[in-house]
Design a protein around this motif. Sequence first.
Motif, PDB file in Angstrom:
ATOM      1  N   GLY A   1      43.720  37.361  26.992  1.00 54.61           N
ATOM      2  CA  GLY A   1      43.060  38.257  25.969  1.00 54.61           C
ATOM      3  C   GLY A   1      43.728  39.112  25.555  1.00 54.61           C
ATOM      4  N   GLN A   2      44.879  39.710  26.040  1.00 55.13           N
ATOM      5  CA  GLN A   2      45.753  40.733  25.494  1.00 55.13           C
ATOM      6  C   GLN A   2      46.330  40.181  24.428  1.00 55.13           C
TER       7      GLN A   2
ATOM      8  N   SER B   1      39.811  41.772  30.491  1.00 52.67           N
ATOM      9  CA  SER B   1      40.921  41.002  30.165  1.00 52.67           C
ATOM     10  C   SER B   1      42.196  41.709  30.792  1.00 52.67           C
TER      11      SER B   1
ATOM     12  N   ALA C   1      38.916  34.295  23.961  1.00 49.51           N
ATOM     13  CA  ALA C   1      39.553  34.436  25.183  1.00 49.51           C
ATOM     14  C   ALA C   1      39.455  36.023  25.833  1.00 49.51           C
TER      15      ALA C   1
ATOM     16  N   ALA D   1      49.133  43.894  39.458  1.00 48.09           N
ATOM     17  CA  ALA D   1      48.296  43.191  38.862  1.00 48.09           C
ATOM     18  C   ALA D   1      47.078  43.163  39.767  1.00 48.09           C
TER      19      ALA D   1
ATOM     20  N   PRO E   1      48.640  49.932  34.032  1.00 43.25           N
ATOM     21  CA  PRO E   1      48.683  49.322  35.158  1.00 43.25           C
ATOM     22  C   PRO E   1      50.157  49.528  36.230  1.00 43.25           C
TER      23      PRO E   1
ATOM     24  N   CYS F   1      42.561  42.122  34.021  1.00 39.20           N
ATOM     25  CA  CYS F   1      42.118  42.939  35.320  1.00 39.20           C
ATOM     26  C   CYS F   1      42.638  42.008  36.566  1.00 39.20           C
ATOM     27  N   GLY F   2      43.371  41.105  36.175  1.00 41.25           N
ATOM     28  CA  GLY F   2      44.314  40.233  37.468  1.00 41.25           C
ATOM     29  C   GLY F   2      43.151  39.105  37.894  1.00 41.25           C
ATOM     30  N   LYS F   3      42.325  38.500  37.235  1.00 36.22           N
ATOM     31  CA  LYS F   3      41.810  37.286  37.428  1.00 36.22           C
ATOM     32  C   LYS F   3      42.664  36.062  37.496  1.00 36.22           C
ATOM     33  N   SER F   4      43.262  35.980  36.532  1.00 37.78           N
ATOM     34  CA  SER F   4      44.307  34.629  36.781  1.00 37.78           C
ATOM     35  C   SER F   4      45.250  34.765  37.805  1.00 37.78           C
TER      36      SER F   4
ATOM     37  N   HIS G   1      54.642  36.830  27.213  1.00 41.85           N
ATOM     38  CA  HIS G   1      54.554  36.076  28.461  1.00 41.85           C
ATOM     39  C   HIS G   1      54.102  36.983  29.456  1.00 41.85           C
ATOM     40  N   GLU G   2      54.366  38.535  29.160  1.00 46.19           N
ATOM     41  CA  GLU G   2      53.942  39.384  30.152  1.00 46.19           C
ATOM     42  C   GLU G   2      52.427  39.799  29.896  1.00 46.19           C
ATOM     43  N   PHE G   3      51.675  39.062  28.901  1.00 49.33           N
ATOM     44  CA  PHE G   3      50.494  39.651  28.996  1.00 49.33           C
ATOM     45  C   PHE G   3      49.603  38.739  29.105  1.00 49.33           C
ATOM     46  N   SER G   4      48.069  39.291  29.397  1.00 53.92           N
ATOM     47  CA  SER G   4      47.190  38.255  29.770  1.00 53.92           C
ATOM     48  C   SER G   4      46.816  37.459  28.638  1.00 53.92           C
TER      49      SER G   4
ATOM     50  N   VAL H   1      54.016  46.412  38.159  1.00 56.07           N
ATOM     51  CA  VAL H   1      52.704  46.230  37.538  1.00 56.07           C
ATOM     52  C   VAL H   1      51.948  45.712  38.897  1.00 56.07           C
TER      53      VAL H   1
HETATM   54  N1  LIG Z   1      54.546  37.637  34.249  1.00 52.90           N
HETATM   55  C1  LIG Z   1      54.137  38.683  34.052  1.00 52.90           C
HETATM   56  N2  LIG Z   1      54.943  40.033  33.932  1.00 52.90           N
HETATM   57  C2  LIG Z   1      54.474  41.132  34.017  1.00 52.90           C
HETATM   58  N3  LIG Z   1      53.106  41.419  33.940  1.00 52.90           N
HETATM   59  C3  LIG Z   1      52.436  40.430  33.952  1.00 52.90           C
HETATM   60  C4  LIG Z   1      52.922  39.022  34.294  1.00 52.90           C
HETATM   61  N4  LIG Z   1      51.687  38.123  34.036  1.00 52.90           N
HETATM   62  C5  LIG Z   1      50.472  38.911  33.911  1.00 52.90           C
HETATM   63  N5  LIG Z   1      51.022  40.339  34.071  1.00 52.90           N
HETATM   64  C6  LIG Z   1      50.155  41.496  34.081  1.00 52.90           C
HETATM   65  O1  LIG Z   1      49.300  41.253  35.310  1.00 52.90           O
HETATM   66  C7  LIG Z   1      47.784  41.759  34.827  1.00 52.90           C
HETATM   67  C8  LIG Z   1      46.702  40.742  35.250  1.00 52.90           C
HETATM   68  O2  LIG Z   1      47.091  39.470  34.398  1.00 52.90           O
HETATM   69  P1  LIG Z   1      46.027  38.204  34.333  1.00 52.90           P
HETATM   70  O3  LIG Z   1      46.547  37.390  33.450  1.00 52.90           O
HETATM   71  O4  LIG Z   1      45.707  38.205  35.783  1.00 52.90           O
HETATM   72  O5  LIG Z   1      44.699  38.828  33.670  1.00 52.90           O
HETATM   73  P2  LIG Z   1      43.440  38.241  33.645  1.00 52.90           P
HETATM   74  O6  LIG Z   1      42.281  39.005  34.185  1.00 52.90           O
HETATM   75  O7  LIG Z   1      43.426  36.661  33.863  1.00 52.90           O
HETATM   76  O8  LIG Z   1      42.881  38.524  32.082  1.00 52.90           O
HETATM   77  P3  LIG Z   1      42.443  37.321  30.823  1.00 52.90           P
HETATM   78  O9  LIG Z   1      40.977  37.675  31.123  1.00 52.90           O
HETATM   79  O10 LIG Z   1      42.771  38.145  29.658  1.00 52.90           O
HETATM   80  O11 LIG Z   1      43.007  36.187  30.932  1.00 52.90           O
HETATM   81  C9  LIG Z   1      47.959  42.089  33.396  1.00 52.90           C
HETATM   82  O12 LIG Z   1      47.934  43.465  33.163  1.00 52.90           O
HETATM   83  C10 LIG Z   1      49.391  41.711  32.760  1.00 52.90           C
HETATM   84  O13 LIG Z   1      49.702  42.549  31.738  1.00 52.90           O
END
Ligand SMILES: Nc1ncnc2c1ncn2[C@@H]1O[C@H](COP(=O)(O)OP(=O)(O)OP(=O)(O)O)[C@@H](O)[C@H]1O
Lengths: 343, 396
Positions: free
Chosen positions: A171-172, B107, A197, B87, B348, B109-112, A166-169, B85
Amino acid sequence: MMTEKHEEVRMTGDSPMLRVKNLKKYYPIKAGLMQRVVGYVKAVDDVSFTIQRGRTMGLVGESGCGKTTVGKTLLRLHEKTAGEVLFMGSDIHQLPHKELRRVRPKYQMIFQDPFASLSPRLPVAEIIGEAVREHQIVPNDEYNDYLDSTMKACGLEPYHKDRYPHEFSGGQRQRICIARALALKPSFIVCDEPVSALDVSIQAQIINLLKDLQEEFGLTYLFISHDLSVVEHISDDVGVMYLGSLVETGTKKNIFQNPLHPYTKALLSAAPVPDPTAKRNRIILEGSIPSPANPPSGCKFHTRCSECMDICKVEIPQTREVEPGHMVACHLYNDQGTVVEDA
Amino acid sequence: MNNRKKGSLFERINTMTKPKDSNHLTAREIRQIARENRRVTDALENKRNRKNVPESEYLTTMKNPDNVVEFDGLRTYFFTDIGTVKAVDGVSFEIPRGKTVGVVGESGCGKSVTSLSLMQLVQRPLGQIVDGAIRFDTGDKVYDIAQTPYQVMEKIRGSKVSMIFQEPNTSLNPVFTAGYQIDEVIQLHNPEMTPEEVKALSIEMIDMVGIANSEGVYNMYPHELSGGMRQRIMIAMALSCSPKLIIADEPTTALDVTIQAQILDLLRNLKDQINSSIMLITHDLGVIAEMADYVVVMYAGRVVEKGTATEVFKNPQHPYTVGLMASKPVINRSVERLYTIPGNVPNPVNMPNHCYFRDRCERRTAVCNGAYPQEVHITDTHIAACYHTSAAEKQV
Ligand SMILES: Nc1ncnc2c1ncn2[C@@H]1O[C@H](COP(=O)(O)OP(=O)(O)OP(=O)(O)O)[C@@H](O)[C@H]1O
Ligand SMILES: Nc1ncnc2c1ncn2[C@@H]1O[C@H](COP(=O)(O)OP(=O)(O)OP(=O)(O)O)[C@@H](O)[C@H]1O
Ligand code: SF4
Ligand code: SF4
Ligand SMILES: [Mg+2]
Ligand SMILES: [Mg+2]
């Protein structure tokens, strides 16, 4: 090293990596208090294809047309309804469960939905490594290095090891799934939307990685994706599915440069182009996808086909080989090529 | 919180999380971090949970009345046991009314997290907005979401802004039927409707997103639907209340191109009908080119380039944007090997002080070892954060 390779080739003989014959998978529809079966969703209905060792077959088609079901059924993650699946000549659907467990690592799947397939309670190192230890993929003293290098190859860093899914995005997480499959040194992988993804730069890394592994170890892939540009890049052969059936198969050149089936043409015209000023000439498909529980008569595509003729509504088109290796199931080509019994 | 000023919280976090190799934390250090984290997050949580907060604390005005949303220096951090982190670390961009803004980037980078911050749906208490503002014009009032209490946010979410998530599988509840879940959303925001009206509208929505057999699907459970069908159910839910802003996080990733084309058309038409705006997060540059009026490129929690779609696609300035464009396979333009940007994103928890892209950049020179690059204007609308954009070169 040389002799080992030789042996393997002789052992497998000429049989292709994978041969699927008339595969069917019906899901029962249950209703009422007694949960009686009132019908079937014909998710995969009479699909046949062959993948040679070391090649990649791309599988494309509308959402819900049964691509994932093909992948899961041929790996026996679901029991099939009918048909035959031969991996190097042997039918894994006939294996007793104990034997099946033993060959499992050889045939892997990278799942479409990375989150649903990752256990939330295990750290990443465990998710990837659990089966590696169980199946003794590498000697124990190499385990840690092996884990690190596999993770690295998939774009994961050692500091990710102790984190939870759950700590990953999104794509990760997908990269974790890929690492988990690759760590088992499989010979055949069903890649179900493995890169959709991921952002394009990682997408490119993973695609290059999959290709490198293929070259190095002679891996064979079934590559499911709706991103036609990715499919064109990675595949040797391409199959186009519509509502549980393959409507056209051929080399990627056949499909991308000389598409024959009206559905394939519509699909290619809908692909987005990364240029905001590009002109688009889209074939808009009328109507929506019919339900696979109650597919249209004759050609299943006739309800949406702009070239539909009378015969299409009543008669199921046969699969014809209209140029070497290029198969299509459509009445427009009834006077071309020869009918194939099972492709 | 006490009478400390806003900026000081962010500064305090910065000193508290001194860069540290997170591979080698001792148990004692982890405990210490956890304790410190709890202090910070408890304080923030208490502030957000207060009841009867005067409106003056969270109502504000837009810098430009033509915008629906203005992200202004947003920082959203996760306080994890191995460190903070970052984010989202200082993100600013606008979403003009009636327009579509595409957000792309690596992926992770913090979009979500940027979009979740706007929804106040960042995982609590771990994740917190620690600095910056998110101004959101709901039509009658302008909220600073970064200051808005949870209670108030509940009413805005779903009716004024709604979100289409990346993972339909986890966002739909497996134990309820698709229809029930759409009903629930409609009922919540339209308490005056009768159950029959709600059901009729739900079926209409299922129909509208292009699912045949809408009445049958209404009674189906998520596991009985294909990935694409689940995604369309999500879209039906999100659009059922005609929101001012639609956040679509990879809305078509699970869909094939023909349905993708339909859904994108649908989103475009609906947006114009209800005069809402779209924040479109996707890594599919084709989709962005087709949909977006403006493009924002993010890298490691920051915006590295933004501009109109034509500017960013035809004249990309930041080396990361250039690399992104080069990595994408294009139909009928075959290459033996796809271009990839070498290297990886920095950790991060432990971001460098120089340009985050430096170690992967082909254009880097000695100046890039200096402070994080300032934003450079190429045109009024086109901005990049890099020492070696064409505009920056001219100045030297
Ligand atoms: N609940 C959490 N706890 C710790 N770190 C988190 C959590 N949620 C997200 N992160 C970290 O925050 C960063 C940004 O995550 P985010 O989900 O915004 O990525 P994203 O740009 O949407 O990527 P993707 O295109 O893969 O969806 C990532 O490095 C992720 O590991
Ligand atoms: N467990 C199940 N029970 C009943 N029906 C199912 C089940 N799993 C899938 N189906 C149905 O089978 C059909 C094919 O589903 P499948 O997931 O294989 O499609 P897909 O081609 O992978 O689509 P997508 O591109 O959206 O992932 C769909 O109509 C789906 O509703
Ligand atoms: S068989 Fe007829 S309906 Fe089917 S694709 Fe061909 S022309 Fe169209
Ligand atoms: S500032 Fe320097 S290192 Fe950073 S992106 Fe620009 S050229 Fe590359
Ligand atoms: Mg699928
Ligand atoms: Mg995301």
